[in-house]
Write a protein that holds these residues in place. Structure first.
Motif, PDB file in Angstrom:
ATOM      1  N   ALA A  18      82.304  -0.878  91.459  1.00 27.03           N
ATOM      2  CA  ALA A  18      81.204  -1.410  90.646  1.00 27.03           C
ATOM      3  C   ALA A  18      81.214  -0.748  89.279  1.00 27.03           C
ATOM      4  CB  ALA A  18      79.862  -1.176  91.334  1.00 27.03           C
ATOM      5  N   LEU A  19      80.773  -1.505  88.294  1.00 26.52           N
ATOM      6  CA  LEU A  19      80.592  -0.990  86.938  1.00 26.52           C
ATOM      7  C   LEU A  19      79.102  -1.030  86.628  1.00 26.52           C
ATOM      8  CD1 LEU A  19      81.655  -0.058  84.161  1.00 26.52           C
ATOM      9  CD2 LEU A  19      81.927  -2.474  83.560  1.00 26.52           C
ATOM     10  N   VAL A  20      78.543   0.142  86.313  1.00 30.69           N
ATOM     11  CA  VAL A  20      77.129   0.264  85.973  1.00 30.69           C
ATOM     12  C   VAL A  20      77.041   0.613  84.497  1.00 30.69           C
ATOM     13  CG1 VAL A  20      74.959   1.449  86.478  1.00 30.69           C
ATOM     14  CG2 VAL A  20      76.638   1.076  88.308  1.00 30.69           C
ATOM     15  N   SER A  21      76.378  -0.246  83.718  1.00 29.79           N
ATOM     16  CA  SER A  21      76.336  -0.086  82.258  1.00 29.79           C
ATOM     17  C   SER A  21      74.905  -0.041  81.757  1.00 29.79           C
ATOM     18  CB  SER A  21      77.047  -1.259  81.565  1.00 29.79           C
ATOM     19  OG  SER A  21      78.344  -1.463  82.051  1.00 29.79           O
ATOM     20  N   VAL A  22      74.650   0.855  80.795  1.00 23.14           N
ATOM     21  CA  VAL A  22      73.375   0.815  80.077  1.00 23.14           C
ATOM     22  C   VAL A  22      73.478  -0.336  79.089  1.00 23.14           C
ATOM     23  CG1 VAL A  22      71.761   2.045  78.603  1.00 23.14           C
ATOM     24  CG2 VAL A  22      73.060   3.295  80.349  1.00 23.14           C
ATOM     25  N   HIS A  23      72.761  -1.396  79.368  1.00 21.46           N
ATOM     26  CA  HIS A  23      72.872  -2.635  78.596  1.00 21.46           C
ATOM     27  C   HIS A  23      71.998  -2.614  77.349  1.00 21.46           C
ATOM     28  CE1 HIS A  23      73.707  -6.909  78.062  1.00 21.46           C
ATOM     29  NE2 HIS A  23      72.414  -7.123  77.918  1.00 21.46           N
ATOM     30  N   GLU A  24      70.813  -2.044  77.476  1.00 19.54           N
ATOM     31  CA  GLU A  24      69.863  -2.041  76.357  1.00 19.54           C
ATOM     32  C   GLU A  24      68.918  -0.865  76.516  1.00 19.54           C
ATOM     33  OE1 GLU A  24      66.134  -4.849  75.190  1.00 19.54           O
ATOM     34  OE2 GLU A  24      68.069  -5.906  75.390  1.00 19.54           O
ATOM     35  N   VAL A  25      68.527  -0.269  75.405  1.00 16.10           N
ATOM     36  CA  VAL A  25      67.603   0.873  75.424  1.00 16.10           C
ATOM     37  C   VAL A  25      66.482   0.621  74.429  1.00 16.10           C
ATOM     38  CG1 VAL A  25      67.327   3.332  74.907  1.00 16.10           C
ATOM     39  CG2 VAL A  25      69.374   2.534  76.110  1.00 16.10           C
ATOM     40  N   LYS A  26      65.248   0.890  74.851  1.00 16.77           N
ATOM     41  CA  LYS A  26      64.087   0.880  73.972  1.00 16.77           C
ATOM     42  C   LYS A  26      63.360   2.205  74.146  1.00 16.77           C
ATOM     43  CE  LYS A  26      63.364  -4.145  73.954  1.00 16.77           C
ATOM     44  NZ  LYS A  26      62.422  -5.266  74.261  1.00 16.77           N
ATOM     45  N   GLY A  27      63.171   2.904  73.046  1.00 19.19           N
ATOM     46  CA  GLY A  27      62.511   4.196  73.121  1.00 19.19           C
ATOM     47  C   GLY A  27      63.470   5.273  73.591  1.00 19.19           C
ATOM     48  N   CYS A  88      61.242  10.608  79.968  1.00 24.08           N
ATOM     49  CA  CYS A  88      61.792  10.063  78.722  1.00 24.08           C
ATOM     50  C   CYS A  88      60.829   9.083  78.058  1.00 24.08           C
ATOM     51  CB  CYS A  88      63.123   9.367  78.986  1.00 24.08           C
ATOM     52  SG  CYS A  88      64.345  10.425  79.777  1.00 24.08           S
ATOM     53  N   GLY A  89      60.211   8.216  78.861  1.00 24.75           N
ATOM     54  CA  GLY A  89      59.188   7.338  78.329  1.00 24.75           C
ATOM     55  C   GLY A  89      59.680   6.003  77.831  1.00 24.75           C
ATOM     56  N   GLY A  90      60.985   5.778  77.764  1.00 16.70           N
ATOM     57  CA  GLY A  90      61.507   4.522  77.255  1.00 16.70           C
ATOM     58  C   GLY A  90      61.756   3.506  78.361  1.00 16.70           C
ATOM     59  N   ARG A  91      62.386   2.401  77.961  1.00 14.86           N
ATOM     60  CA  ARG A  91      62.796   1.356  78.895  1.00 14.86           C
ATOM     61  C   ARG A  91      64.298   1.153  78.759  1.00 14.86           C
ATOM     62  NH1 ARG A  91      58.475  -1.663  81.028  1.00 14.86           N
ATOM     63  NH2 ARG A  91      60.027  -3.057  81.974  1.00 14.86           N
ATOM     64  N   VAL A  92      64.943   0.852  79.857  1.00 14.22           N
ATOM     65  CA  VAL A  92      66.374   0.561  79.828  1.00 14.22           C
ATOM     66  C   VAL A  92      66.638  -0.688  80.658  1.00 14.22           C
ATOM     67  CG1 VAL A  92      67.084   2.949  79.479  1.00 14.22           C
ATOM     68  CG2 VAL A  92      66.841   2.069  81.797  1.00 14.22           C
ATOM     69  N   LYS A  93      67.645  -1.417  80.226  1.00 13.40           N
ATOM     70  CA  LYS A  93      68.183  -2.491  81.049  1.00 13.40           C
ATOM     71  C   LYS A  93      69.563  -2.050  81.518  1.00 13.40           C
ATOM     72  CE  LYS A  93      65.712  -6.428  79.032  1.00 13.40           C
ATOM     73  NZ  LYS A  93      65.856  -7.734  78.315  1.00 13.40           N
ATOM     74  N   ILE A  94      69.778  -2.143  82.818  1.00 13.89           N
ATOM     75  CA  ILE A  94      71.030  -1.711  83.430  1.00 13.89           C
ATOM     76  C   ILE A  94      71.754  -2.924  83.994  1.00 13.89           C
ATOM     77  CG2 ILE A  94      72.112  -0.255  85.166  1.00 13.89           C
ATOM     78  CD1 ILE A  94      70.741   1.353  83.006  1.00 13.89           C
ATOM     79  N   LEU A  95      73.015  -3.069  83.625  1.00 18.73           N
ATOM     80  CA  LEU A  95      73.854  -4.149  84.137  1.00 18.73           C
ATOM     81  C   LEU A  95      74.766  -3.588  85.226  1.00 18.73           C
ATOM     82  CD1 LEU A  95      74.995  -7.080  83.887  1.00 18.73           C
ATOM     83  CD2 LEU A  95      76.609  -6.158  82.199  1.00 18.73           C
ATOM     84  N   ILE A  96      74.740  -4.204  86.410  1.00 17.45           N
ATOM     85  CA  ILE A  96      75.598  -3.779  87.509  1.00 17.45           C
ATOM     86  C   ILE A  96      76.496  -4.952  87.909  1.00 17.45           C
ATOM     87  CG2 ILE A  96      75.739  -2.814  89.830  1.00 17.45           C
ATOM     88  CD1 ILE A  96      72.995  -1.641  89.493  1.00 17.45           C
TER      89      ILE A  96
END
Length: 323
Positions: A18-27, A88-96
């Motif tokens: 599997a490939l786990v990627s940080v797709h998007e970061v806010k904050g 951390c307080g932010g939001r992340v979108k993770i693509l798996i």
């Protein structure tokens, strides 16, 4: 980390990965968009998306997808504080995504591109799978949903000398984003095993090595011979590399500066010399300590350049060798 080469290895040995990627970061988040890790079916992995509860959860999800043979890519939106209790307080979108033997041709294509450095791909979802096209091979495409950058952008480093400090430095640079050309003129100077990001070269012509080095190279001089140190350092300063570091004390620097003036080097070039090497405030002279200090300094040079950083003035605290 070379993501696609690691995926090819895992799929070849274990049948899937599997490939786990940080797709998007806010904050605020532990890692930046584009951080990735590759996961084996047994849960072992390479790389990191930042550790902590986020990483633990994504590892569990990736491992479960592999166990079920789930081929559909998943995009998960996580609020680090409310969802996971991270500060951390932010939001992340993770693509798996999961891959198996059916994907090896595409994986190998991308792994080959990785060998050439960084490259960009255009991505779109087709039947729940991520399709990646080389940007150079396609034009503006209305179907493109996002872009990714892959590969490693390594800064070239020339290390002259395979003594105790040279060996420790090459090891310290092994996991870092550098490509090392390791040079020594002595027979049997190098250890049997050399890190993957380093090439050991029996040096025949130091002047040619300096002349052929890329202009962005960082140069470290720590040979077994002071006249050789002098010749290599003078040649490197003449080229005007972003960083020229010479192992030695303030006394050694003063002696070399006198000779550099006699050779006609400008005061600005002489003043750019980093000697003693390493970060101020780290006073240990053990090879591993010097290596850690110099590796950190090279990371600063890589990240910010020499602008605003005063590396060239010696201090007692980072006097790294005897006069």
């Amino acid at each position: 980390m070379k993501v696609w080469r690691q995926l090819a290895e895992f799929v070849g040995r274990h049948g899937s990965a599997a490939l786990v990627s940080v797709h998007e970061v806010k904050g605020s988040a532990p890692r930046e968009a584009g951080a990735r890790m590759v996961v084996r079916p047994d849960g072992a992995f390479h790389g990191t998306i930042g550790g902590g509860q986020l990483e633990f959860l994504m590892l569990d999800i990736a491992r479960d997808m592999l166990a079920r043979g789930d081929r559909q890519a998943r995009l998960l939106d996580q609020a680090l504080g409310p969802d996971l209790g991270q500060c951390c307080g932010g939001r992340v979108k993770i693509l798996i995504e999961t891959f198996d033997a059916h994907d090896l041709e595409d994986i190998e294509r991308l792994a080959e591109a990785e060998e050439g450095g960084t490259f960009e791909v255009e991505c779109r979802l087709v039947d729940g799978r991520v399709v990646r096209d080389m940007s150079s091979a396609v034009g503006d495409d209305a179907e493109t949903q996002w872009h990714e950058t892959h590969g490693e952008e390594r800064t070239p480093v020339l290390v002259f000398g395979a003594g105790h400090v040279g060996r420790a430095l090459v090891l310290a640079l092994a996991p870092l984003p550098f490509s090392v050309r390791w040079l020594d003129d002595r027979e049997d100077a190098f250890p049997r095993h050399v890190p993957g990001n380093a090439v050991a070269v029996r040096m025949q012509d130091p002047a040619a090595e300096i002349a052929q080095a890329p202009p962005e190279a960082l140069v470290l001089v720590m040979t077994h011979d002071h006249p050789l140190d002098m010749a290599v350092t003078a040649a490197a300063l003449s080229r005007g590399f972003p960083y020229v570091g010479l192992i030695g004390s303030a006394t050694k620097r003063a002696r070399f500066e006198k000779r550099f003036r006699e050779l006609g080097l400008s005061e600005s070039r002489i003043g750019s010399l980093v000697c003693p090497i390493g970060l101020p405030g780290i006073g240990g002279k053990e090879p591993a300590v010097i290596a850690a200090s110099v590796a950190a300094q090279l990371l600063q040079v890589r990240e910010r350049g020499l602008s605003g950083l005063n590396f060239s003035r010696p201090t007692a605290a980072n006097d790294k060798s005897a006069p």
